[in-house]
Design a protein around this motif. Structure first.
Motif, PDB file in Angstrom:
ATOM      1  N   THR A  39      28.026  48.511  38.844  1.00  9.80           N
ATOM      2  CA  THR A  39      29.472  48.396  38.811  1.00  9.80           C
ATOM      3  C   THR A  39      29.927  47.170  39.594  1.00  9.80           C
ATOM      4  OG1 THR A  39      29.643  50.786  38.633  1.00  9.80           O
ATOM      5  CG2 THR A  39      31.630  49.625  39.287  1.00  9.80           C
ATOM      6  N   ALA A  40      29.259  46.870  40.694  1.00  7.03           N
ATOM      7  CA  ALA A  40      29.609  45.689  41.488  1.00  7.03           C
ATOM      8  C   ALA A  40      29.444  44.409  40.671  1.00  7.03           C
ATOM      9  CB  ALA A  40      28.757  45.636  42.751  1.00  7.03           C
ATOM     10  N   GLU A  41      28.379  44.340  39.868  1.00  2.00           N
ATOM     11  CA  GLU A  41      28.164  43.161  39.021  1.00  2.00           C
ATOM     12  C   GLU A  41      29.266  43.043  37.967  1.00  2.00           C
ATOM     13  OE1 GLU A  41      24.859  41.285  35.939  1.00  2.00           O
ATOM     14  OE2 GLU A  41      24.262  42.907  37.273  1.00  2.00           O
ATOM     15  N   LEU A  42      29.632  44.161  37.342  1.00  2.00           N
ATOM     16  CA  LEU A  42      30.702  44.137  36.344  1.00  2.00           C
ATOM     17  C   LEU A  42      32.029  43.696  36.954  1.00  2.00           C
ATOM     18  CD1 LEU A  42      30.083  47.354  34.228  1.00  2.00           C
ATOM     19  CD2 LEU A  42      29.855  44.986  33.497  1.00  2.00           C
ATOM     20  N   LEU A  43      32.364  44.256  38.106  1.00  2.00           N
ATOM     21  CA  LEU A  43      33.624  43.885  38.766  1.00  2.00           C
ATOM     22  C   LEU A  43      33.618  42.419  39.172  1.00  2.00           C
ATOM     23  CD1 LEU A  43      34.323  47.046  40.944  1.00  2.00           C
ATOM     24  CD2 LEU A  43      35.522  46.318  38.873  1.00  2.00           C
ATOM     25  N   GLY A  44      32.481  41.930  39.656  1.00  2.00           N
ATOM     26  CA  GLY A  44      32.376  40.526  40.047  1.00  2.00           C
ATOM     27  C   GLY A  44      32.550  39.594  38.865  1.00  2.00           C
ATOM     28  N   THR A  45      31.923  39.935  37.750  1.00  2.00           N
ATOM     29  CA  THR A  45      32.045  39.117  36.542  1.00  2.00           C
ATOM     30  C   THR A  45      33.483  39.123  36.031  1.00  2.00           C
ATOM     31  OG1 THR A  45      29.757  39.572  35.929  1.00  2.00           O
ATOM     32  CG2 THR A  45      31.226  38.831  34.168  1.00  2.00           C
ATOM     33  N   ASN A  46      34.103  40.301  35.999  1.00  2.00           N
ATOM     34  CA  ASN A  46      35.488  40.387  35.541  1.00  2.00           C
ATOM     35  C   ASN A  46      36.436  39.646  36.467  1.00  2.00           C
ATOM     36  OD1 ASN A  46      35.221  41.833  33.101  1.00  2.00           O
ATOM     37  ND2 ASN A  46      34.812  43.688  34.266  1.00  2.00           N
ATOM     38  N   ARG A  47      36.166  39.682  37.762  1.00  2.00           N
ATOM     39  CA  ARG A  47      36.982  38.939  38.723  1.00  2.00           C
ATOM     40  C   ARG A  47      36.882  37.442  38.439  1.00  2.00           C
ATOM     41  NH1 ARG A  47      36.073  35.846  43.018  1.00  2.00           N
ATOM     42  NH2 ARG A  47      37.646  35.767  44.629  1.00  2.00           N
ATOM     43  N   ASP A  48      35.660  36.957  38.275  1.00  2.00           N
ATOM     44  CA  ASP A  48      35.445  35.534  38.010  1.00  2.00           C
ATOM     45  C   ASP A  48      36.129  35.093  36.718  1.00  2.00           C
ATOM     46  OD1 ASP A  48      33.957  35.469  40.331  1.00  2.00           O
ATOM     47  OD2 ASP A  48      32.018  35.438  39.300  1.00  2.00           O
ATOM     48  N   LEU A  49      36.018  35.904  35.663  1.00  2.00           N
ATOM     49  CA  LEU A  49      36.665  35.567  34.399  1.00  2.00           C
ATOM     50  C   LEU A  49      38.189  35.555  34.533  1.00  2.00           C
ATOM     51  CD1 LEU A  49      34.481  37.526  31.825  1.00  2.00           C
ATOM     52  CD2 LEU A  49      34.665  35.052  32.080  1.00  2.00           C
ATOM     53  N   GLY A  50      38.724  36.532  35.236  1.00  2.00           N
ATOM     54  CA  GLY A  50      40.172  36.575  35.447  1.00  2.00           C
ATOM     55  C   GLY A  50      40.673  35.352  36.186  1.00  2.00           C
ATOM     56  N   LEU A  51      39.931  34.928  37.199  1.00  2.00           N
ATOM     57  CA  LEU A  51      40.316  33.735  37.951  1.00  2.00           C
ATOM     58  C   LEU A  51      40.250  32.485  37.077  1.00  2.00           C
ATOM     59  CD1 LEU A  51      38.585  34.472  41.375  1.00  2.00           C
ATOM     60  CD2 LEU A  51      41.043  34.514  40.864  1.00  2.00           C
ATOM     61  N   GLN A  52      39.266  32.416  36.183  1.00  2.00           N
ATOM     62  CA  GLN A  52      39.142  31.269  35.276  1.00  2.00           C
ATOM     63  C   GLN A  52      40.260  31.259  34.233  1.00  2.00           C
ATOM     64  OE1 GLN A  52      35.246  31.008  33.475  1.00  2.00           O
ATOM     65  NE2 GLN A  52      34.227  31.163  35.452  1.00  2.00           N
ATOM     66  N   PHE A  53      40.591  32.433  33.691  1.00  2.00           N
ATOM     67  CA  PHE A  53      41.591  32.499  32.625  1.00  2.00           C
ATOM     68  C   PHE A  53      43.012  32.266  33.125  1.00  2.00           C
ATOM     69  CE2 PHE A  53      38.588  35.329  30.035  1.00  2.00           C
ATOM     70  CZ  PHE A  53      38.167  34.268  29.264  1.00  2.00           C
ATOM     71  N   ASP A  54      43.400  32.988  34.168  1.00  2.00           N
ATOM     72  CA  ASP A  54      44.800  32.880  34.590  1.00  2.00           C
ATOM     73  C   ASP A  54      45.005  32.811  36.103  1.00  2.00           C
ATOM     74  OD1 ASP A  54      44.316  35.479  35.361  1.00  2.00           O
ATOM     75  OD2 ASP A  54      45.698  36.388  33.956  1.00  2.00           O
ATOM     76  N   GLY A  55      43.936  32.667  36.846  1.00  2.00           N
ATOM     77  CA  GLY A  55      44.058  32.520  38.296  1.00  2.00           C
ATOM     78  C   GLY A  55      44.365  33.810  39.042  1.00  2.00           C
ATOM     79  N   ALA A  56      44.320  34.949  38.343  1.00  2.00           N
ATOM     80  CA  ALA A  56      44.630  36.225  38.977  1.00  2.00           C
ATOM     81  C   ALA A  56      43.359  37.028  39.216  1.00  2.00           C
ATOM     82  CB  ALA A  56      45.580  37.032  38.109  1.00  2.00           C
ATOM     83  N   GLY A  57      43.238  37.587  40.406  1.00  2.00           N
ATOM     84  CA  GLY A  57      42.124  38.467  40.723  1.00  2.00           C
ATOM     85  C   GLY A  57      42.408  39.872  40.230  1.00  2.00           C
TER      86      GLY A  57
END
Length: 64
Positions: free
Chosen positions: A39-57
């Motif tokens: 779950t930590a890996e999934l959350l980390g990946t989703n966090r990184d993608l969110g920051l890349q797409f729109d700058g939101a964590g």
């Protein structure tokens, strides 16, 4: 509750590649790669993608 293979514990989730929302996955969903990841890996990946797409964590999930 339905599970896919080894995923069944709360500490794990399902990683799909290509992502299920992509055109590639929609064209060939049955051959999409699936694997159990932490779950930590999934959350980390989703966090990184969110920051890349729109700058939101991910908000409160960032502290998990």
């Amino acid at each position: 509750m339905k599970t896919c293979g080894a995923v069944g514990r709360l500490a794990q989730g399902l990683s799909l590649f290509p992502p299920s929302w992509s055109d590639e996955a929609r064209q060939a969903l049955p051959v999409t790669s699936r694997r159990a990841v932490s779950t930590a890996e999934l959350l980390g990946t989703n966090r990184d993608l969110g920051l890349q797409f729109d700058g939101a964590g991910p908000g409160f999930l960032e502290v998990v």
